[in-house]
Each structure stands twice: as C-alpha cells, then as structure tokens.
Design a protein around this motif. Structure first.
Motif, PDB file in Angstrom:
ATOM      1  N   LYS A  62      -7.532  -4.036  -0.807  1.00  0.00           N
ATOM      2  CA  LYS A  62      -8.272  -2.958  -0.149  1.00  0.00           C
ATOM      3  C   LYS A  62      -9.777  -3.212  -0.154  1.00  0.00           C
ATOM      4  O   LYS A  62     -10.545  -2.465   0.453  1.00  0.00           O
ATOM      5  N   TYR A 115       0.838  -1.202   0.000  1.00  0.00           N
ATOM      6  CA  TYR A 115       0.000   0.000   0.000  1.00  0.00           C
ATOM      7  C   TYR A 115       0.874   1.255   0.000  1.00  0.00           C
ATOM      8  O   TYR A 115       0.625   2.208  -0.758  1.00  0.00           O
ATOM      9  N   TYR A 123     -16.667   7.550  -1.201  1.00  0.00           N
ATOM     10  CA  TYR A 123     -15.532   8.473  -1.181  1.00  0.00           C
ATOM     11  C   TYR A 123     -15.932   9.917  -0.926  1.00  0.00           C
ATOM     12  O   TYR A 123     -15.067  10.782  -0.815  1.00  0.00           O
ATOM     13  N   TYR A 171     -10.085   6.513  -5.358  1.00  0.00           N
ATOM     14  CA  TYR A 171      -9.757   6.230  -3.953  1.00  0.00           C
ATOM     15  C   TYR A 171      -8.387   6.801  -3.583  1.00  0.00           C
ATOM     16  O   TYR A 171      -8.242   7.512  -2.585  1.00  0.00           O
ATOM     17  N   VAL A 172      -7.365   6.493  -4.394  1.00  0.00           N
ATOM     18  CA  VAL A 172      -5.999   6.920  -4.079  1.00  0.00           C
ATOM     19  C   VAL A 172      -5.859   8.434  -4.155  1.00  0.00           C
ATOM     20  O   VAL A 172      -5.245   9.059  -3.279  1.00  0.00           O
ATOM     21  N   GLU A 194       1.069   3.856  -3.251  1.00  0.00           N
ATOM     22  CA  GLU A 194       0.578   5.223  -3.096  1.00  0.00           C
ATOM     23  C   GLU A 194       1.699   6.246  -3.237  1.00  0.00           C
ATOM     24  O   GLU A 194       1.514   7.311  -3.837  1.00  0.00           O
ATOM     25  N   ARG A 238      -5.962  14.385   0.763  1.00  0.00           N
ATOM     26  CA  ARG A 238      -6.071  14.679   2.193  1.00  0.00           C
ATOM     27  C   ARG A 238      -4.714  14.578   2.890  1.00  0.00           C
ATOM     28  O   ARG A 238      -4.356  15.432   3.703  1.00  0.00           O
ATOM     29  N   ARG A 239      -3.981  13.540   2.573  1.00  0.00           N
ATOM     30  CA  ARG A 239      -2.721  13.267   3.265  1.00  0.00           C
ATOM     31  C   ARG A 239      -1.653  14.322   2.982  1.00  0.00           C
ATOM     32  O   ARG A 239      -0.913  14.731   3.876  1.00  0.00           O
ATOM     33  N   SER A 255      -8.144  10.734  -3.743  1.00  0.00           N
ATOM     34  CA  SER A 255      -8.823  11.380  -2.612  1.00  0.00           C
ATOM     35  C   SER A 255      -8.005  11.207  -1.331  1.00  0.00           C
ATOM     36  O   SER A 255      -7.943  12.121  -0.502  1.00  0.00           O
ATOM     37  N   GLU A 256      -7.349  10.029  -1.174  1.00  0.00           N
ATOM     38  CA  GLU A 256      -6.502   9.798  -0.002  1.00  0.00           C
ATOM     39  C   GLU A 256      -5.270  10.704  -0.034  1.00  0.00           C
ATOM     40  O   GLU A 256      -4.924  11.335   0.966  1.00  0.00           O
TER      41      GLU A 256
END
Length: 316
Positions: free
Chosen positions: A237, A44, A124, A82-83, A48, A89-90, A85-86
C-alpha cells in the motif's frame, strides 16, 4: 523487521500459477498465516475483512463512540490507523477517530517517528494529540536512562507509556483506546508470562479488550493479525511509516521471546495462533492458580504435540 515473501512469477504467455482466491490474477505474495499464494487485490480484501470480522464478532465499538488510536509512527499503528479509518467509512461504524501519540523523549528515535505521525494526521485526516513524559512527569526517557543505565529500560518505559496513553485518552475524552498489538506481540507476551510464572497476567494477556472496569477500555483489533502480513500490507500500500527500532530495545528481555516465536513460525506458521489459543487450553489450570512448574509442564506437552520439543531442568 519481518521478511516480505513476494512471489516471483515468470511471464510465459499467460501460463503459470494463478491467485488461489480469485483464480484470475497472478499471485504477488504468499500469506504467512495460510501459505496461500494470492494477488495483491485479494490480499487487501482478506486482510481488511479479517480485521472487520474481529471488530464485529467481538463488538469492539458502538456507533457514536470516540476512539483514540495509539500512534507511534511504526508499521503496526500506521496500518491500524489506515485500515480502521477505511473500515469506519466503508462499514459505517459511526466512530470519531483520533491519533494519540506519546513523546517519551528519546533523541534520535521518537522525535523522528513523531514526524511520521504528523504526516499521517494529514494523510488520513485524523486529529492528533501528543502527550510527553516531560510535561506529564517532569523528565524524559533519556534522562531516566542516564540515572538507571541501559538495563530494564523497557520495563520503566512501558509503565510510564501506559499511564501516558491513559492520560492522553482522558484529555481527548474518548470512549475507547485501540493499540496496534498484533498476534506476534500477544504470543510473545504469553511466552514471557509463562517463563516468569506470572499466572495472573497470563490469564488476561490474550484478552482482546482490557480495562473494561476502568474509565477507558483498550482494544486490540490486530489480535489475530500476523506481523509479517502487516508489513506486507504497509509495503504494497506504500504507507508512510517509521521503521527504526528504539535505541533502548535491543537490551529488552522480550527480544529473546520474539526470536523464539519467529523460529516456531518458520517450523509451523500456525504456531503463533496456537500459542494465543494456548491460554484457553490452560483455562482450568489458570483458574486453579497452579504452580509455575505445573503450568510450564502443560506448555511443554502442548508444544510437543505441535512439533516443538523443550527441555526444562528444575531446581527445588
């Protein structure tokens, strides 16, 4: 569907091979790109991080931009949504993300996949916009096939779909449109353009951003991401995606290129990235707008150096 190479380990009282990255946990899979045996957590992380590095190194986005994600409900666009949006934020990209889907009007395929996209909208927390061939052009893909038959369907649909995405992106008033085209897709396109002798398209088909001279540029964050790794990520996932192939795609010419790329990957995993980088290698020939024969000869030499032998018979 790409195969998932899951590593099976025996429980032998704490012995056995460990993850090649963290050296702490048992490996759960073998990365298709590097053949490393790693655990899920490390997979993961590297998956990413590689996409994040591509975004940063190529300066794909600017803070405050509105970005539409081309969402079909399939594995590529679902993992991309998904990735992205992650990572947004990150790493504080500062992006406003939207899902943009096209309803081509293919009964038994698109109507079902759109249900997946609608679930992704909720999962999401991304707003969804759907545009359809029927509302944009006055007919559906099913109606087109009834007229032209089961031939060149993907050619027609591809042109209409690209325009539909552009018009949908304009309605959303976004600054960028991102698509889930992965390394396998790009390698297939390179090969197709070589076989067609389409030098103009070959010179730009590996660009990570296209349409920069137009109103809405398109980006491919998955340019260097293998299809098998996308499938693995979605599988581990447990992402919600639609896996049925379009009922018209089995007749597509691209299918032959796809099978060839898969054969090359089995021989040498780096073959996919090598084909993408081939365009850089052939840069001087492309600038000279060489003849198709010269271009193909250069490709044959390149592939031969990588362990693949091709034979072409020319007719003058």
């Amino acid at each position: 569907m790409a195969e998932i190479d899951v590593v099976k380990t025996k429980r032998n009282g704490g012995g056995g091979r460990l993850c090649s990255t963290c050296n702490q946990r048992r490996p759960a899979l073998k990365r298709p790109k590097t053949l490393e045996q790693i655990c899920r957590e490390c997979f993961y992380a590297v998956f990413e991080d590689e996409i994040h590095r591509v975004i940063v190194d190529n300066q794909l986005f600017k803070p405050g931009e509105r970005v539409a994600i081309g969402a079909s409900g399939g594995k590529d666009s679902t993992v991309l949504a998904y990735v992205l949006s992650e990572l947004n934020r990150r790493h504080n990209y500062g992006l406003d993300l939207f899902l943009l889907s096209v309803d081509e009007g293919i009964t038994g395929y698109r109507d079902d996949s759109l249900e997946t996209v609608k679930r992704n909208e909720v999962q999401y927390g991304l707003p969804l916009k759907v545009v359809s061939y029927k509302e944009l052009y006055g007919w559906t893909m099913d109606e087109i096939v009834k007229i032209i038959g089961l031939k060149n369907n993907c050619t027609f649909c591809g042109v209409f779909r690209r325009q539909a995405l552009d018009r949908g992106a304009a309605l959303l008033e976004v600054d960028k449109l991102v698509t889930g085209h992965n390394a396998d897709d790009i390698a297939e396109t390179v090969l197709l353009n070589i076989l067609r002798g389409d030098i103009a398209r070959l010179s730009r088909c590996t660009s990570i951003t296209t349409g920069e001279d137009g109103p809405i540029p398109r980006c491919k964050p998955f340019k260097y991401t293998y299809e098998k790794e996308i499938v693995m990520y979605a599988y581990f996932k447990r992402l919600d995606y639609f896996s049925t192939e379009c009922i018209y795609s089995p007749n597509a010419y691209r299918g032959f290129a796809r099978e060839f790329i898969k054969d090359l990957e089995r021989i040498r995993p780096r073959a996919i990235l090598d084909i993408i980088n081939l365009v850089k290698t052939l840069g001087s020939l492309l600038q000279q707008r060489c003849r198709s024969r010269e271009l193909v000869n250069a490709v044959v030499i390149f592939l031969a150096r990588n362990g693949v032998k091709l034979v072409f018979c020319w007719r003058d």
